[in-house]
Design an enzyme around this catalytic site. Structure first.
Site, PDB file in Angstrom:
ATOM      1  N   GLY A  13       0.855  -1.202   0.000  1.00 59.68           N
ATOM      2  CA  GLY A  13       0.000   0.000   0.000  1.00 59.68           C
ATOM      3  C   GLY A  13       0.882   1.239   0.000  1.00 59.68           C
ATOM      4  O   GLY A  13       2.042   1.211  -0.422  1.00 59.68           O
ATOM      5  N   GLU A  63     -17.820  12.112   1.034  1.00 55.24           N
ATOM      6  CA  GLU A  63     -17.608  12.039  -0.414  1.00 55.24           C
ATOM      7  C   GLU A  63     -18.617  11.091  -1.071  1.00 55.24           C
ATOM      8  O   GLU A  63     -19.146  11.383  -2.145  1.00 55.24           O
ATOM      9  CB  GLU A  63     -16.159  11.614  -0.701  1.00 55.24           C
ATOM     10  CG  GLU A  63     -15.200  12.725  -0.275  1.00 55.24           C
ATOM     11  CD  GLU A  63     -13.712  12.442  -0.453  1.00 55.24           C
ATOM     12  OE1 GLU A  63     -12.937  13.385  -0.292  1.00 55.24           O
ATOM     13  OE2 GLU A  63     -13.339  11.301  -0.737  1.00 55.24           O
ATOM     14  N   GLN A  95      -0.670  10.270   3.877  1.00 52.37           N
ATOM     15  CA  GLN A  95       0.559  11.033   4.106  1.00 52.37           C
ATOM     16  C   GLN A  95       1.447  10.443   5.210  1.00 52.37           C
ATOM     17  O   GLN A  95       2.636  10.210   4.978  1.00 52.37           O
ATOM     18  CB  GLN A  95       0.228  12.497   4.416  1.00 52.37           C
ATOM     19  CG  GLN A  95       0.127  13.369   3.179  1.00 52.37           C
ATOM     20  CD  GLN A  95       1.423  13.400   2.369  1.00 52.37           C
ATOM     21  OE1 GLN A  95       2.514  13.369   2.901  1.00 52.37           O
ATOM     22  NE2 GLN A  95       1.284  13.432   1.063  1.00 52.37           N
ATOM     23  N   ASP A 125      -1.006   2.716   8.514  1.00 59.60           N
ATOM     24  CA  ASP A 125      -2.201   2.590   9.370  1.00 59.60           C
ATOM     25  C   ASP A 125      -2.009   1.617  10.526  1.00 59.60           C
ATOM     26  O   ASP A 125      -2.585   1.795  11.599  1.00 59.60           O
ATOM     27  CB  ASP A 125      -3.384   2.078   8.529  1.00 59.60           C
ATOM     28  CG  ASP A 125      -4.046   3.178   7.710  1.00 59.60           C
ATOM     29  OD1 ASP A 125      -3.539   4.317   7.722  1.00 59.60           O
ATOM     30  OD2 ASP A 125      -5.071   2.886   7.054  1.00 59.60           O
TER      31      ASP A 125
HETATM   32  C1  LIG Z   1     -12.542   4.805   1.110  1.00 67.78           C
HETATM   33  C2  LIG Z   1     -11.266   5.402   1.661  1.00 67.78           C
HETATM   34  C3  LIG Z   1     -10.985   6.739   1.401  1.00 67.78           C
HETATM   35  C4  LIG Z   1      -9.800   7.303   1.892  1.00 67.78           C
HETATM   36  N1  LIG Z   1      -9.531   8.613   1.609  1.00 67.78           N
HETATM   37  C5  LIG Z   1      -8.355   9.149   2.025  1.00 67.78           C
HETATM   38  C6  LIG Z   1      -8.016  10.479   1.678  1.00 67.78           C
HETATM   39  O1  LIG Z   1      -8.772  11.177   0.996  1.00 67.78           O
HETATM   40  N2  LIG Z   1      -6.807  10.968   2.104  1.00 67.78           N
HETATM   41  C7  LIG Z   1      -5.940  10.202   2.843  1.00 67.78           C
HETATM   42  O2  LIG Z   1      -4.846  10.668   3.179  1.00 67.78           O
HETATM   43  N3  LIG Z   1      -6.253   8.956   3.206  1.00 67.78           N
HETATM   44  C8  LIG Z   1      -7.436   8.396   2.810  1.00 67.78           C
HETATM   45  N4  LIG Z   1      -7.745   7.114   3.160  1.00 67.78           N
HETATM   46  C9  LIG Z   1      -6.833   6.376   4.056  1.00 67.78           C
HETATM   47  C10 LIG Z   1      -5.617   5.843   3.313  1.00 67.78           C
HETATM   48  O3  LIG Z   1      -6.014   5.176   2.152  1.00 67.78           O
HETATM   49  C11 LIG Z   1      -4.857   4.918   4.256  1.00 67.78           C
HETATM   50  O4  LIG Z   1      -4.486   5.644   5.392  1.00 67.78           O
HETATM   51  C12 LIG Z   1      -3.626   4.354   3.569  1.00 67.78           C
HETATM   52  O5  LIG Z   1      -4.005   3.507   2.505  1.00 67.78           O
HETATM   53  C13 LIG Z   1      -2.753   3.586   4.558  1.00 67.78           C
HETATM   54  O6  LIG Z   1      -1.661   3.075   3.869  1.00 67.78           O
HETATM   55  P1  LIG Z   1      -1.009   1.679   4.318  1.00 67.78           P
HETATM   56  O7  LIG Z   1       0.141   1.448   3.405  1.00 67.78           O
HETATM   57  O8  LIG Z   1      -0.785   1.699   5.775  1.00 67.78           O
HETATM   58  O9  LIG Z   1      -2.145   0.610   4.047  1.00 67.78           O
HETATM   59  P2  LIG Z   1      -2.856   0.210   2.679  1.00 67.78           P
HETATM   60  O10 LIG Z   1      -2.717   1.266   1.667  1.00 67.78           O
HETATM   61  O11 LIG Z   1      -4.232  -0.197   3.086  1.00 67.78           O
HETATM   62  O12 LIG Z   1      -2.057  -1.071   2.197  1.00 67.78           O
HETATM   63  C14 LIG Z   1      -2.039  -2.283   2.914  1.00 67.78           C
HETATM   64  C15 LIG Z   1      -1.618  -3.399   1.976  1.00 67.78           C
HETATM   65  O13 LIG Z   1      -1.388  -4.563   2.747  1.00 67.78           O
HETATM   66  C16 LIG Z   1      -1.927  -5.684   2.091  1.00 67.78           C
HETATM   67  N5  LIG Z   1      -2.221  -6.701   3.120  1.00 67.78           N
HETATM   68  C17 LIG Z   1      -2.972  -6.553   4.230  1.00 67.78           C
HETATM   69  N6  LIG Z   1      -2.983  -7.682   4.953  1.00 67.78           N
HETATM   70  C18 LIG Z   1      -2.204  -8.565   4.286  1.00 67.78           C
HETATM   71  C19 LIG Z   1      -1.826  -9.914   4.524  1.00 67.78           C
HETATM   72  N7  LIG Z   1      -2.232 -10.589   5.609  1.00 67.78           N
HETATM   73  N8  LIG Z   1      -1.037 -10.535   3.627  1.00 67.78           N
HETATM   74  C20 LIG Z   1      -0.617  -9.872   2.509  1.00 67.78           C
HETATM   75  N9  LIG Z   1      -0.945  -8.605   2.237  1.00 67.78           N
HETATM   76  C21 LIG Z   1      -1.727  -7.951   3.118  1.00 67.78           C
HETATM   77  C22 LIG Z   1      -3.166  -5.135   1.387  1.00 67.78           C
HETATM   78  O14 LIG Z   1      -3.544  -5.950   0.297  1.00 67.78           O
HETATM   79  C23 LIG Z   1      -2.689  -3.745   0.961  1.00 67.78           C
HETATM   80  O15 LIG Z   1      -2.148  -3.776  -0.337  1.00 67.78           O
HETATM   81  C24 LIG Z   1      -8.915   6.513   2.673  1.00 67.78           C
HETATM   82  C25 LIG Z   1      -9.218   5.171   2.927  1.00 67.78           C
HETATM   83  C26 LIG Z   1     -10.382   4.629   2.410  1.00 67.78           C
HETATM   84  C27 LIG Z   1     -10.693   3.177   2.695  1.00 67.78           C
END
Ligand SMILES: Cc1cc2nc3c(=O)[nH]c(=O)nc-3n(C[C@H](O)[C@H](O)[C@H](O)COP(=O)(O)OP(=O)(O)OC[C@H]3O[C@@H](n4cnc5c(N)ncnc54)[C@H](O)[C@@H]3O)c2cc1C
Length: 430
Positions: A17, A174, A323, A305
């Site tokens: 992600g 949204e 961010q 997250d």
């Molecule tokens: C509908 C929606 C709207 C949003 N709008 C905004 C916005 O406007 N602005 C903003 O800043 N943030 C927004 N967010 C929040 C933002 O998308 C998240 O904070 C961000 O994606 C977090 O990044 P991350 O890399 O921690 O997790 P993610 O981007 O969620 O990535 C996690 C990854 O881990 C993988 N994964 C999880 N568990 C496993 C496992 N057991 N085995 C293998 N792979 C796994 C998943 O497939 C995914 O690819 C929004 C979120 C949602 C759901």
């Protein structure tokens, strides 16, 4: 997994992600072997999921192949794998395709919808955390209108055309705005034999204001925009249950609806072996120090997250947003290299670049550190920022062209039921 050891230390990253990809970029072509595992072979741009749910964008334009992101990084290996368990004593990661050892492990698994233990609510409501769930919602919305055409029962027809969105954060706001625009611009043309004016969109928020993480001005203005579009905003209203037909609240108020979207909470996506109570905080996030090291576990890090870094400015951790995830990924990349070179690590410091939400055509709210604005200019800023952060030139072009087309034509052409939604077996799919 068929991955040979090299002479370099191995870093296993779980999750491609925002956080995982940002870390990957920093480790590219360094003297480490990096193995990235994800249960999807694509990166999802979650902020635009609501546009997939409402037919404004096709799913392909907000997803990007992880292998393509990594294609020029010679020290990278990707495996499409769902991680099931982690054993930190033997430094082993178990997945559905086999297991792998690590020297350093980084959890970047993001978050999942939090139904706060309400099983019935979870069973009947719609979540919107992935492309699959967004497509389910798109199908359900359209199927409901097809169904509404077939019934003579006015009560049932109204319930099929009512939408309840729980959670007044950016996602709820949204989605409510987009549904209101569909009601106004698309439904009367697509369903001339239905009285679509009866369709209702309710946005339910438990607290005193929507967009509570933003300024009061942004909340007020977003509410004004939504009400102008015909959305009914319910504040200080807590949904207590939903049985697939009726949503109850803490008061006498009930909503009869065939579609309840739950956007009222997320929790960290923990993995077995790293889910012990002493490692986590409420909300299932892993406690990390200022270098993103999981407290009490050697050589394991968490970013995005899933990570909760408590600082005086962020006593409950950083906001679960893109961010902080990207910035933590980038800083950890630098720190891992420093660690291997026996240099002192740099603590993570979040640079808040502001937040924003759009309500619809020409309507958005933007809070920057020293400047807050709303309306048309904010809407252009919102569009520019989202295009800028989308991964891939093609995706940017496709989204841009779609937006221009939709703007000029007042249209959303991806209103397709490609894969009919069946509540009984779709709910656990993701
Ligand atoms: C509908 C929606 C709207 C949003 N709008 C905004 C916005 O406007 N602005 C903003 O800043 N943030 C927004 N967010 C929040 C933002 O998308 C998240 O904070 C961000 O994606 C977090 O990044 P991350 O890399 O921690 O997790 P993610 O981007 O969620 O990535 C996690 C990854 O881990 C993988 N994964 C999880 N568990 C496993 C496992 N057991 N085995 C293998 N792979 C796994 C998943 O497939 C995914 O690819 C929004 C979120 C949602 C759901």
């Amino acid at each position: 997994m068929n991955i040979s050891r090299t002479s370099f230390p191995r870093i296993v990253i779980i999750g491609g992600g925002f956080a995982g990809v940002s870390l990957a970029k920093k480790l590219s072509n360094k003297e480490v072997q990096v193995v990235l595992l994800d249960k999807h072979n694509y990166h999802t741009f979650q902020p635009l999921l609501y546009q997939v749910s409402t037919g404004g964008l096709e799913p392909d334009s907000i997803a990007y192949p992880i292998r393509k992101i990594l294609k020029d990084y010679h020290n990278f290996i990707f495996r499409l794998a769902e991680v099931k368990e982690i054993d930190t004593t033997t430094k082993n990661v178990m997945t559905n395709i086999g297991s792998i050892n690590y020297d350093f492990l980084v959890l970047a698994t993001g978050s999942e919808t939090n139904f706060f233990g309400n099983v019935e609510l979870e069973k009947h409501s719609m979540a919107m955390k992935s492309i699959i769930q967004s497509l389910n919602l798109r199908s359900l919305i359209l199927e409901n209108f097809e169904q509404a055409l077939l019934t003579d029962d006015l009560h049932e027809r109204d319930a099929l055309m009512n939408f309840v969105i729980v959670g007044g954060g950016p996602t709820g706001v949204e989605l409510a705005g987009a549904l209101a625009e569909i009601k106004k611009g698309i439904l009367p043309k697509d369903y001339p034999d239905l009285d679509t004016r009866r369709a209702q969109i309710h946005l339910v928020q438990s607290g005193p204001r929507i967009l509570k993480e933003m300024s009061e001005k942004a909340s007020e203005k977003a509410e004004e925009f939504l009400e102008g579009l015909g959305v009914q905003v319910w504040k200080e209203t807590r949904i207590t249950n939903y049985d697939g037909k009726i949503a109850t609240t803490m008061t006498d108020l009930i909503f009869e609806t065939a579609t309840l979207v739950w956007a009222a909470g997320v929790k960290g996506a923990l993995i077995k072996g790293m889910d012990a109570r002493e490692l986590t905080v409420p909300g299932n996030r892993l406690k990390v120090n200022q270098f993103n090291q999981v407290e009490g576990v050697e050589d394991v890090f968490a970013i995005g997250d899933i990570a909760c870094m408590v600082t005086p400015e962020y006593p409950i951790g950083h906001p679960m947003m893109a961010q902080p995830a990207m910035q933590q990924g980038a800083k950890l990349g630098e720190n891992l290299i420093k660690l291997l070179e026996n240099k002192p690590l740099d603590p993570f410091e979040y640079k808040d670049k502001g937040s924003m939400a759009t309500v619809g055509r020409n309507k958005a709210v933007v809070d920057l550190k020293n400047y807050k604005f709303q309306g048309v200019f904010a809407w252009f800023v919102w569009m520019f920022v989202h295009l800028f952060f989308l991964i891939g030139f093609r995706n940017r072009m496709v989204v841009f062209v779609n937006w221009v087309y939709n703007y000029i034509r007042f249209d959303r052409e991806a209103r397709l039921i490609i894969r009919p939604y069946n509540k009984d077996y779709s709910r656990f799919e993701d």
